[in-house]
Design a protein around this motif. Structure first.
Motif, PDB file in Angstrom:
ATOM      1  N   LEU A 190     -46.342-117.947  45.958  1.00  0.00           N
ATOM      2  CA  LEU A 190     -47.666-117.685  46.515  1.00  0.00           C
ATOM      3  C   LEU A 190     -48.210-118.955  47.178  1.00  0.00           C
ATOM      4  O   LEU A 190     -48.961-118.902  48.137  1.00  0.00           O
ATOM      5  N   GLY A 191     -47.837-120.103  46.625  1.00  0.00           N
ATOM      6  CA  GLY A 191     -48.109-121.394  47.243  1.00  0.00           C
ATOM      7  C   GLY A 191     -46.796-122.141  47.362  1.00  0.00           C
ATOM      8  O   GLY A 191     -45.746-121.656  46.954  1.00  0.00           O
ATOM      9  N   ILE A 192     -46.848-123.343  47.929  1.00  0.00           N
ATOM     10  CA  ILE A 192     -45.623-124.136  48.036  1.00  0.00           C
ATOM     11  C   ILE A 192     -45.875-125.550  47.525  1.00  0.00           C
ATOM     12  O   ILE A 192     -47.009-126.025  47.470  1.00  0.00           O
ATOM     13  N   GLY A 193     -44.802-126.205  47.143  1.00  0.00           N
ATOM     14  CA  GLY A 193     -44.876-127.581  46.672  1.00  0.00           C
ATOM     15  C   GLY A 193     -43.468-128.112  46.531  1.00  0.00           C
ATOM     16  O   GLY A 193     -42.489-127.424  46.843  1.00  0.00           O
ATOM     17  N   ALA A 194     -43.361-129.329  46.058  1.00  0.00           N
ATOM     18  CA  ALA A 194     -42.047-129.931  45.851  1.00  0.00           C
ATOM     19  C   ALA A 194     -42.097-130.814  44.618  1.00  0.00           C
ATOM     20  O   ALA A 194     -43.150-131.311  44.221  1.00  0.00           O
ATOM     21  N   ALA A 195     -40.943-130.997  43.991  1.00  0.00           N
ATOM     22  CA  ALA A 195     -40.790-131.927  42.877  1.00  0.00           C
ATOM     23  C   ALA A 195     -39.635-132.849  43.221  1.00  0.00           C
ATOM     24  O   ALA A 195     -38.627-132.419  43.794  1.00  0.00           O
ATOM     25  N   VAL A 196     -39.781-134.108  42.880  1.00  0.00           N
ATOM     26  CA  VAL A 196     -38.786-135.118  43.220  1.00  0.00           C
ATOM     27  C   VAL A 196     -38.209-135.722  41.944  1.00  0.00           C
ATOM     28  O   VAL A 196     -38.956-136.266  41.116  1.00  0.00           O
ATOM     29  N   VAL A 197     -36.902-135.614  41.777  1.00  0.00           N
ATOM     30  CA  VAL A 197     -36.199-136.235  40.653  1.00  0.00           C
ATOM     31  C   VAL A 197     -35.242-137.261  41.236  1.00  0.00           C
ATOM     32  O   VAL A 197     -34.339-136.910  42.005  1.00  0.00           O
ATOM     33  N   ARG A 244     -28.188-128.745  36.944  1.00  0.00           N
ATOM     34  CA  ARG A 244     -27.715-129.395  35.707  1.00  0.00           C
ATOM     35  C   ARG A 244     -26.808-130.591  35.994  1.00  0.00           C
ATOM     36  O   ARG A 244     -26.756-131.520  35.195  1.00  0.00           O
ATOM     37  N   ASP A 245     -26.118-130.578  37.123  1.00  0.00           N
ATOM     38  CA  ASP A 245     -25.180-131.658  37.433  1.00  0.00           C
ATOM     39  C   ASP A 245     -25.766-132.695  38.385  1.00  0.00           C
ATOM     40  O   ASP A 245     -25.049-133.555  38.889  1.00  0.00           O
ATOM     41  N   ARG A 246     -27.082-132.648  38.623  1.00  0.00           N
ATOM     42  CA  ARG A 246     -27.696-133.548  39.588  1.00  0.00           C
ATOM     43  C   ARG A 246     -28.713-134.468  38.911  1.00  0.00           C
ATOM     44  O   ARG A 246     -29.595-134.006  38.198  1.00  0.00           O
ATOM     45  N   ASP A 247     -28.576-135.776  39.145  1.00  0.00           N
ATOM     46  CA  ASP A 247     -29.575-136.740  38.696  1.00  0.00           C
ATOM     47  C   ASP A 247     -30.631-136.980  39.764  1.00  0.00           C
ATOM     48  O   ASP A 247     -31.720-137.465  39.471  1.00  0.00           O
ATOM     49  N   THR A 248     -30.295-136.669  41.013  1.00  0.00           N
ATOM     50  CA  THR A 248     -31.220-136.856  42.117  1.00  0.00           C
ATOM     51  C   THR A 248     -31.250-135.575  42.951  1.00  0.00           C
ATOM     52  O   THR A 248     -30.211-135.104  43.413  1.00  0.00           O
ATOM     53  N   PHE A 249     -32.442-135.019  43.115  1.00  0.00           N
ATOM     54  CA  PHE A 249     -32.601-133.818  43.946  1.00  0.00           C
ATOM     55  C   PHE A 249     -34.087-133.598  44.215  1.00  0.00           C
ATOM     56  O   PHE A 249     -34.961-134.188  43.562  1.00  0.00           O
ATOM     57  N   PRO A 275     -32.074-137.096  49.129  1.00  0.00           N
ATOM     58  CA  PRO A 275     -31.769-136.691  47.760  1.00  0.00           C
ATOM     59  C   PRO A 275     -30.363-136.130  47.564  1.00  0.00           C
ATOM     60  O   PRO A 275     -29.895-136.018  46.430  1.00  0.00           O
ATOM     61  N   GLY A 276     -29.694-135.743  48.641  1.00  0.00           N
ATOM     62  CA  GLY A 276     -28.356-135.178  48.523  1.00  0.00           C
ATOM     63  C   GLY A 276     -28.338-133.724  48.113  1.00  0.00           C
ATOM     64  O   GLY A 276     -27.329-133.041  48.262  1.00  0.00           O
ATOM     65  N   CYS A 277     -29.465-133.221  47.596  1.00  0.00           N
ATOM     66  CA  CYS A 277     -29.528-131.822  47.152  1.00  0.00           C
ATOM     67  C   CYS A 277     -30.969-131.337  47.225  1.00  0.00           C
ATOM     68  O   CYS A 277     -31.892-132.032  46.786  1.00  0.00           O
ATOM     69  N   VAL A 278     -31.153-130.162  47.801  1.00  0.00           N
ATOM     70  CA  VAL A 278     -32.448-129.495  47.832  1.00  0.00           C
ATOM     71  C   VAL A 278     -32.293-128.148  47.138  1.00  0.00           C
ATOM     72  O   VAL A 278     -31.379-127.379  47.457  1.00  0.00           O
ATOM     73  N   VAL A 279     -33.173-127.879  46.183  1.00  0.00           N
ATOM     74  CA  VAL A 279     -33.163-126.607  45.455  1.00  0.00           C
ATOM     75  C   VAL A 279     -34.308-125.739  45.969  1.00  0.00           C
ATOM     76  O   VAL A 279     -35.468-126.171  45.972  1.00  0.00           O
TER      77      VAL A 279
END
Length: 390
Positions: free
Chosen positions: A215-222, A203-208, A326-330
């Motif tokens: 079951l699978g893997i992927g990534a999303a970039v904000v 909630r406090d991140r504009d970039t992450f 990104p400074g943050c990975v979730v």
């Protein structure tokens, strides 16, 4: 040239509606403070929006206060209704909600991989129609759909893929034709990122960057508050990352040999087997339980397994961080949530040893439900933009 009175009213109304969408119910006094408009102007717009059926009195700001300013004004929630679907290879989860996103009903069904395309589509639509009817909803305004695979950034359609069942692609046009609703489809990992940013750990991140681990893997970039999809909609296909430790390389037709082989549920289960934590022929879903149990253990094989898993995840995270900073990975998805802070801390330590870029690692808190939550967020925002336009 100053705006005409009608233009000024439209601008003021839109500003007030946007505040009510973002912050929830407000008093006339709070609207005055946030908009900077005069008291008479706010009184006029409140009366105008109420007469148009956009807002209504939903309560009072406090029992100790009386008078018009104590009334809380909120958006009219039943002006339209929404649905959200989380479409997986093995089935569908769905919810029906009001225009503010309050869930009215939910349901799910399983789909056998051998089931005919037409039958799977028909059963899914029938379930949605039945669930909406049980919720007292006659018509759906907007439907948000989350699905695995690439979404064409131009057409908004799921792209053809030999790895995914055909009924996924047939479902969206069938929903539009049968229900007459606006249907918005988005990659499941992207939706998870939207949900974690709005209601979860980001909630406090504009970039992450969000790593989906299930079951699978992927990534999303904000980046700077904007979800990035890429030229072909493929941003975040980290399963194809060439990484050490897989014994091969991915290809244009499959991610075997890429980061996928280190981090998907089957790989997690095999790793747990190396540490004696599971037996042979365990179902893939068992991987999530093993990670959860290891995260709560102290010492022994469980912690060694968690350390080894963190090392694998850090390899993929380091590649993403080196490019995007990104400074943050979730760490999201079922594995990310199961591992929680214990896994996130270990990944952060190993990532810091591999990269000079300072990166915080957080555990997602929405788990597998993040896709459905993100689909509902997408449907709600699109519908509110259309419905609450004075």
């Amino acid at each position: 040239m100053p705006a005409s009175p009608s233009t000024a009213r439209a601008i003021n109304d839109r500003l007030a509606l946007r505040l009510l969408q973002e912050e929830g119910p407000l008093t006339a006094g709070q609207l005055k403070e946030r908009t900077g408009l005069s008291r008479p102007t706010v009184a006029d717009l409140v009366e105008r929006l109420a007469a148009a059926g956009f807002i209504q009195v939903v309560g009072e700001a406090g029992a100790q206060r009386r008078g018009p300013n104590a009334r809380l004004y909120g958006l009219v929630a039943d002006r339209a209704h929404l649905a959200a679907l989380d479409v997986r290879t093995e089935g569908v989860r769905l919810v029906v909600a009001d225009l503010l996103g309050a869930v009215l009903a939910e349901a799910s069904l399983s789909v056998d991989t051998r089931e005919a395309t037409g039958a799977a589509v028909e059963r899914t639509i029938a379930l949605l129609e039945r669930t909406a009817k049980e919720a007292g909803v006659e018509r759906l305004h907007t439907i948000g759909v989350g699905a695995p695979g690439l979404v064409d950034p131009v057409t908004g359609a799921l792209r053809d893929s030999t790895k995914l069942p055909e009924w996924h692609r047939r479902l969206v046009p069938a929903l539009q034709e049968r229900l007459g609703a606006r249907v918005l489809v988005e990659n499941e990992t992207n939706l998870a990122a939207l949900a974690e940013r709005r209601d979860g750990v980001a909630r406090d991140r504009d970039t992450f960057v969000l790593l989906w681990l299930g079951l699978g893997i992927g990534a999303a970039v904000v980046l700077d508050g904007v979800l990035r999809r890429g030229a072909s909609g493929g941003t975040g296909e980290v399963g194809f990352l060439p990484v050490p430790g897989t014994g091969g390389l991915p290809s244009a037709t499959g991610c075997d040999g890429g980061f996928h082989d280190l981090a998907w549920a089957g790989a997690v289960l095999s790793l747990a087997g190396e540490y004696g934590l599971v037996g042979a022929a365990e179902p893939l879903e068992r991987a999530f339980d093993v990670v959860r149990e290891a995260a709560g253990a102290s010492g022994g094989a469980a912690e060694e397994f968690l350390d080894a898993l963190a090392g694998r995840l850090a390899i993929g995270a380091a590649a993403v961080v080196a490019v995007l900073d990104p400074g943050c990975v979730v760490l999201a998805g079922e594995v990310g949530r199961a591992g929680g802070d214990a896994l996130a801390r270990r990944v952060a330590v190993r990532l810091a040893a591999m990269s000079p870029l300072v990166t915080e690692v957080r555990a997602g808190i929405l788990g597998g439900g993040a896709v459905l939550s993100g689909a509902l967020v997408t449907a709600r925002e699109a519908a509110q933009e259309a419905v609450y336009s004075p």
